[in-house]
Design an enzyme around this catalytic site. Structure first.
Site, short mmCIF file in Angstrom:
data_model
loop_
_atom_site.label_atom_id
_atom_site.label_comp_id
_atom_site.label_asym_id
_atom_site.label_seq_id
_atom_site.Cartn_x
_atom_site.Cartn_y
_atom_site.Cartn_z
N LYS A 13 -2.08 53.17 18.20
CA LYS A 13 -0.18 53.34 17.36
C LYS A 13 -1.00 54.33 16.32
O LYS A 13 -0.32 54.69 16.41
CB LYS A 13 -0.46 51.90 16.90
CG LYS A 13 -0.43 50.65 17.94
CD LYS A 13 0.21 49.38 17.60
CE LYS A 13 -0.90 48.65 16.47
NZ LYS A 13 -1.71 48.46 17.06
N ARG A 88 3.07 42.26 12.83
CA ARG A 88 2.02 41.71 13.77
C ARG A 88 2.61 39.59 13.92
O ARG A 88 2.11 39.30 14.74
CB ARG A 88 0.17 40.92 13.14
CG ARG A 88 0.09 42.60 13.66
CD ARG A 88 -1.42 42.64 12.77
NE ARG A 88 -2.36 43.13 13.43
CZ ARG A 88 -3.12 44.20 12.89
NH1 ARG A 88 -2.09 45.60 12.13
NH2 ARG A 88 -3.93 44.99 13.45
N ARG A 126 -14.91 55.15 18.72
CA ARG A 126 -14.20 55.00 17.92
C ARG A 126 -14.75 55.96 16.29
O ARG A 126 -15.45 55.35 15.76
CB ARG A 126 -13.27 54.54 17.51
CG ARG A 126 -11.63 54.55 16.84
CD ARG A 126 -10.70 54.21 17.04
NE ARG A 126 -10.39 52.91 16.39
CZ ARG A 126 -9.49 51.98 16.46
NH1 ARG A 126 -8.20 52.53 16.69
NH2 ARG A 126 -9.45 50.73 15.27
N ARG A 159 -16.04 51.92 12.36
CA ARG A 159 -14.84 50.73 11.22
C ARG A 159 -15.92 49.01 11.34
O ARG A 159 -16.53 49.57 12.46
CB ARG A 159 -14.24 51.16 11.40
CG ARG A 159 -12.27 51.39 10.66
CD ARG A 159 -10.84 51.13 11.02
NE ARG A 159 -11.04 50.15 11.42
CZ ARG A 159 -9.12 49.90 12.06
NH1 ARG A 159 -8.43 50.46 12.00
NH2 ARG A 159 -9.29 48.28 12.63
N ARG A 170 -10.58 40.38 18.04
CA ARG A 170 -9.37 41.07 17.57
C ARG A 170 -7.86 41.27 18.82
O ARG A 170 -6.75 40.95 18.66
CB ARG A 170 -9.09 42.25 16.87
CG ARG A 170 -9.89 42.34 15.69
CD ARG A 170 -10.60 43.53 15.00
NE ARG A 170 -9.41 44.80 15.12
CZ ARG A 170 -9.60 46.31 15.12
NH1 ARG A 170 -11.49 46.69 15.37
NH2 ARG A 170 -8.45 46.86 15.58
P1 AMP Z 1 -5.79 47.88 11.53
O1 AMP Z 1 -6.16 49.02 11.54
O2 AMP Z 1 -4.68 47.59 12.08
O3 AMP Z 1 -6.17 47.75 13.12
O4 AMP Z 1 -5.78 46.43 10.91
C1 AMP Z 1 -7.31 46.16 11.23
C2 AMP Z 1 -7.43 44.86 10.32
O5 AMP Z 1 -6.65 44.50 9.33
C3 AMP Z 1 -6.43 43.28 10.95
O6 AMP Z 1 -7.69 43.36 12.47
C4 AMP Z 1 -6.42 42.60 10.88
O7 AMP Z 1 -7.41 41.56 10.29
C5 AMP Z 1 -5.63 43.72 9.16
N1 AMP Z 1 -4.34 43.35 9.20
C6 AMP Z 1 -3.90 45.06 9.72
N2 AMP Z 1 -2.29 44.43 9.47
C7 AMP Z 1 -2.23 43.42 9.40
C8 AMP Z 1 -0.33 42.82 9.35
N3 AMP Z 1 0.16 43.11 9.88
N4 AMP Z 1 -0.90 40.89 9.12
C9 AMP Z 1 -2.38 41.01 8.92
N5 AMP Z 1 -3.54 41.32 9.10
C10 AMP Z 1 -3.48 42.41 8.99
#
Ligand code: AMP
Length: 225
Positions: A13, A88, A126, A159, A170
């Site tokens: 994404k 989400r 990654r 990360r 996740r």
């Molecule tokens: P990402 O970088 O999008 O993979 O997000 C990393 C982490 O941030 C996720 O595993 C969640 O813990 C948190 N997170 C990111 N976006 C959201 C969202 N829209 N709602 C809830 N938690 C989020």
């Protein structure tokens, strides 16, 4: 042009949103980046969010919505945006719709389809630049200079939530909380599904083809209105 990128973690994404951002001239807005910035700045919100992020759980809706609403109010988002990692949950999707009630919230929702085992392979290799956020993969897209970004020479890091166990968690969270949004947007006629396997340029070409001219035109019409 208002777009949402949906898909499991590691589906690409972020990479695709960045490519689209250049092509469409609207900003990529990633909820994960906003949250990581809050964690790094040690704000109250960031400290609270970190507890959830470290174990791969979703951050509570009220915290995420606060950050996103603030970001969407910035002037560069008035012409449109590409949301990456948000919404989400159903609650987040409804809050987003409420923010843009007047003229229809979204032009398209792009769902990137990638099987779980491929995702685990992708995420464990990654690496992200601490300075500019550029992403690499140790096998598929290695940096020229080990551990440093090709673009800005920033340090590359893994990360904390990209370990295999956390990725599996996740993926479960995605299946339970986020995948139902595919149906939600399908019912609204907004969903386009795109195969996320292949080189980033190939996936990007599929997305642009799916977006087609009509989506671009409807966005232009709204800008004029
Ligand atoms: P990402 O970088 O999008 O993979 O997000 C990393 C982490 O941030 C996720 O595993 C969640 O813990 C948190 N997170 C990111 N976006 C959201 C969202 N829209 N709602 C809830 N938690 C989020």
């Amino acid at each position: 042009m208002r777009l949402v990128m949906l898909g499991p973690p590691g589906a690409g994404k972020g990479t695709q949103a960045r490519m689209l951002q250049e092509r469409l001239g609207v900003p990529q807005i990633a909820s994960g980046d906003l949250l990581r910035a809050a964690v790094q700045d040690r704000t109250q919100l960031g400290i609270e969010a970190k507890r959830y992020m470290d174990r791969g759980a979703l951050v509570p809706d009220d915290l995420v919505l606060k950050l996103i609403e603030e970001r969407l109010r910035k002037p560069d988002a008035t012409a449109g945006f590409i949301l990456d990692g948000f919404p989400r949950t159903r609650e987040q999707a409804e809050a987003l719709a409420a923010m843009y009630k007047r003229n229809g919230a979204l032009d398209r929702v792009i769902a990137l389809n990638v099987p779980d085992e491929e995702i685990i392979k992708r995420i464990s290799g990654r690496r992200t630049c601490r300075n500019c956020g550029a992403m690499y993969h140790l096998v598929f897209d290695p940096p020229m200079n080990q551990n440093h970004c090709n673009q800005c020479n920033g340090e590359l890091y893994q990360r904390e939530d990209d370990s295999e166990d956390t990725v599996r968690m996740r993926l479960q969270v995605y299946a339970a909380a986020t995948r139902p949004l595919l149906e939600y947007y399908e019912r609204q006629g907004l969903l386009v599904q795109v195969d996320g396997i292949g080189r980033p340029e190939e996936v990007s070409a599929r997305i642009l083809k799916q977006l087609g001219v009509d989506a671009l035109n409807s966005a232009k019409a709204r800008t004029k209105a």
